[in-house]
Enzyme design. Structure first.
Site, short mmCIF file in Angstrom:
data_model
loop_
_atom_site.label_atom_id
_atom_site.label_comp_id
_atom_site.label_asym_id
_atom_site.label_seq_id
_atom_site.Cartn_x
_atom_site.Cartn_y
_atom_site.Cartn_z
N GLY A 1 -35.21 58.96 47.48
CA GLY A 1 -34.03 59.05 46.79
C GLY A 1 -33.58 57.76 46.13
O GLY A 1 -34.32 56.93 46.26
N LEU A 2 -32.51 57.73 45.40
CA LEU A 2 -31.99 56.60 45.08
C LEU A 2 -31.54 55.49 45.91
O LEU A 2 -30.21 55.40 45.93
CB LEU A 2 -30.85 56.75 43.84
N HIS A 3 -32.32 55.21 46.82
CA HIS A 3 -31.67 54.04 47.71
C HIS A 3 -31.65 52.70 47.03
O HIS A 3 -31.83 52.57 45.96
CB HIS A 3 -32.57 54.21 48.98
N ALA A 4 -31.50 51.91 48.09
CA ALA A 4 -31.14 50.46 47.77
C ALA A 4 -32.16 49.94 46.37
O ALA A 4 -31.94 49.46 45.53
CB ALA A 4 -31.13 49.39 48.78
N TYR B 1 -29.18 56.79 55.73
CA TYR B 1 -29.73 55.72 55.05
C TYR B 1 -28.57 55.04 54.07
O TYR B 1 -28.48 53.95 53.92
CB TYR B 1 -30.93 56.07 54.08
#
Lengths: 88, 550
Positions: free
Chosen positions: A13-16, B121
């Site tokens: 997904g659109l993580h960091a 997360y």
């Protein structure tokens, strides 16, 4: 103004990191970018904004670009999504 | 009032306001006027710029894993996030609070946003914002605030560097609280010899130590009192006065010549472990450095120091002390002092590869040290001393290696001084017994009493099971010391003591009575030993020694 639908297809997904890449890319253009997920709309040039979308794998997003180079901007950003942010 | 306990390292009492240095988050709560808001916006720009520079430096200087590099790049993005910076500016302008508080408030808001997320997360991304916020706040409270003197302040930081301790000494800070650390670090060594009240390893979070709070630091016990009541403050003020008086007396004493009651001049030197300690010696009026240990150069690292690195340090020490002598002891690795690149498996390291034996075993490393010493000797009064000499053959071999190094340097056309005095540590009983053989081949002797006692009595004084058998006054030990003095004097050379006995004023008279010519003490004990010499009568000392040995 152009609006385009796009699906998050990278696994995490659109993580960091992808968010950072997205924002970095967006800030290279003069046009404004809004990213919408369901009812939430954020500034696509703000990392905080993009992160707060918490867009996971499979999320449907709307990219709304507005400005002189909106076409190029969306093309570049779509490519990032398609290439799964160089993740896999 | 609050009491915090830590480890006592630097003895002394300090009273004053706390001053938290750069690596401690301080929250200065300060309201501002609308006119000042602009100034705070400006400070925000500066903080961003500095934080960015810090990240760039890290990226440039360190070889980072890809993952860590990504994190730092994300942090850079956070620093230029228009939304977030807009929010911070908005908080400053609308709530009229200082930047530090606005940053914390902004962080709190972000925390709320992330706390609502279901995906762990994403929720954890809050930590990145916390990190960046802390980084910015650190930029706002720099470590050497030019307008904020350290004078009379008790400094607080996560950890201190040796140079910060020297700076604290110069500016006459009241004390140092190092949240982390132990009594063996270079910083601790330095604080001890500079006699700065120093407490480390405190069982408390730095957030409880607020800038500007009044505090007392008791470097004898390791206690810290925050906002103490008046009674305690009075008590400690008196304690401090008493200490200062003793200290003052020692400073006055430093100006005097070191002579016994019957007019015998005694040279008195200091032992140092790291170059920064030289700072202390200036005030003390010593006769030089009687033991400059070089282990600090070798321990806690993966590779031995290069010749160049050593040369710079030895040169600096020699230049600073010149014309006074500096006795530099070659590496004394082995026993309980181990470096990874020296590691040899031994069942009994104290009787194994130690001192000069290790130097012969690793001659290539030893030669680099000797070369550095010979080169540095061109810049001051350097003498070289070898540890753990057990017989004269070792002195000859060491001299031979020095000769080879000198010839090499000559061939390479480098500046150096060849004929520097060399001495032996006398700490192995065989060397003490046959000092008569060794003395003619040396320029001086220095007795290491700790090892001499340990080897003579076969006692490990660090073992609590047997340390009661450790006795520096045992007549066997005293006989050896006297024997060394007699042998040295017969060969026309001087004998110093650089072991712990030299630093204990109760032994001063006895050592002089045994025939010791010079003493080398730890910097903290220098004044007391000197004071003792001034009231010692050598004839009385000799009679005392004779009575013990008869």
């Amino acid at each position: 103004m152009i609006i385009r639908r796009i699906k998050v297809i990278n696994r995490l997904g659109l993580h960091a990191r992808p968010s950072t890449l997205l924002v970095k890319k967006a800030t290279q253009f003069r046009a404004e970018l809004k990213v919408r997920k369901e009812e939430m709309e954020v500034n696509g040039k703000s990392l905080l904004g993009v992160l707060t979308l918490a867009a996971e794998y499979g999320s449907e997003l709307e990219l709304i670009a507005n400005g002189i180079d909106e076409e190029e901007m969306l093309m570049a950003i779509e490519r990032l999504f398609q290439e799964k942010f160089e993740e896999e | 009032m609050e009491k915090i306990c830590g480890k006592p390292v630097g003895q002394g009492i300090g009273l004053g306001r706390l001053l938290c240095l750069k690596d401690v988050i301080i929250l200065r709560k300060r309201s501002i006027s609308p006119a000042e808001a602009q100034e705070e916006h400006q400070r925000l720009e500066t903080a961003i710029k500095e934080a960015n520079r810090e990240i760039d430096d890290t990226l440039k200087l360190l070889e980072l894993e890809k993952k860590e590099e990504d994190i730092l790049i994300t942090h850079k993005m956070i620093l230029q996030d228009p939304e977030m910076l807009g929010n911070i500016r908005e908080i400053i302008t609308s709530e009229l609070i200082c930047l530090e508080q606005a940053l914390m408030k902004n962080l709190e808001n972000i925390k709320q946003v992330f706390a609502g997320m279901k995906n762990d997360y994403f929720a954890e991304r809050y930590l990145d914002y916390k990190d960046v916020t802390q980084r910015m706040i650190r930029q706002l409270t720099d470590y050497k605030k030019p307008n904020e003197s350290w004078h009379d302040r008790i400094l607080v930081a996560q950890e201190f560097t040796p140079s910060q301790v020297v700076e604290a000494y110069r500016q006459q800070a009241s004390g140092i609280i190092s949240i982390k650390g132990n009594g063996k670090s270079h910083t601790a060594i330095l604080a001890r010899s500079l006699m700065i009240p120093f407490v480390t390893d405190i069982k408390k979070n730095s957030e409880d130590l607020c800038d500007q709070n009044f505090a007392i630091i008791d470097g004898f016990k390791g206690d810290i009192y925050i906002e103490p009541d008046e009674l305690l403050w009075k008590h400690y003020s008196q304690e401090k006065k008493n200490n200062d008086l003793i200290h003052q007396e020692l400073v006055e004493l430093a100006k005097k010549e070191t002579v016994t009651l019957d007019g015998q001049k005694i040279k008195i030197y200091c032992n140092i472990e790291i170059p920064e300690e030289i700072e202390v010696l200036k005030k003390m009026n010593t006769d030089g450095i009687g033991l400059f240990r070089t282990e600090f150069l070798y321990l806690d690292r993966d590779n031995p120091p290069s010749e160049e690195e050593q040369f710079k340090i030895y040169r600096e020490v020699a230049e600073k002390l010149a014309p006074l002598p500096v006795i530099i002891r070659t590496m004394d690795i082995g026993g309980d002092k181990v470096a990874p690149y020296f590691h040899e498996q031994e069942s009994n390291p104290n009787l194994g590869l130690r001192g000069i034996r290790m130097s012969f075993h690793r001659e290539e490393i030893f030669k680099e040290q000797i070369r550095a010493l010979l080169r540095a000797a061109a810049f001051g009064n350097i003498k070289v001393m070898f540890p753990m000499i057990s017989c004269v053959a070792e002195v000859r071999k060491a001299r031979e290696i020095m000769g080879i190094c000198a010839a090499e340097l000559k061939q390479e056309g480098l500046d150096f001084k060849a004929d520097i005095p060399i001495g032996s540590m006398i700490e192995v009983p065989s060397a003490a017994i046959r000092a008569d053989k060794i003395a003619p081949e040396c320029d001086f002797f220095s007795i290491g009493t700790n090892d001499l006692v340990q080897y003579t009595m076969a006692v490990d004084r660090n073992s609590s099971l047997v340390n009661e058998y450790y006795n520096e006054l045992d007549t066997a030990v005293l006989t050896l010391i006297r024997n060394v003095c007699n042998a040295a004097h017969a060969a026309g050379i001087k004998v110093a003591v650089c072991g712990e006995m030299a630093s204990q004023a109760k032994y001063t008279e006895l050592l002089l009575g045994l025939g010791i010519d010079e003493l080398s003490t730890s910097p903290a004990q220098f004044g007391l030993v000197k004071k003792t010499i001034l009231t010692t009568d050598s004839a009385k000392g000799k009679a005392f020694a004779d009575s013990l040995l008869s």
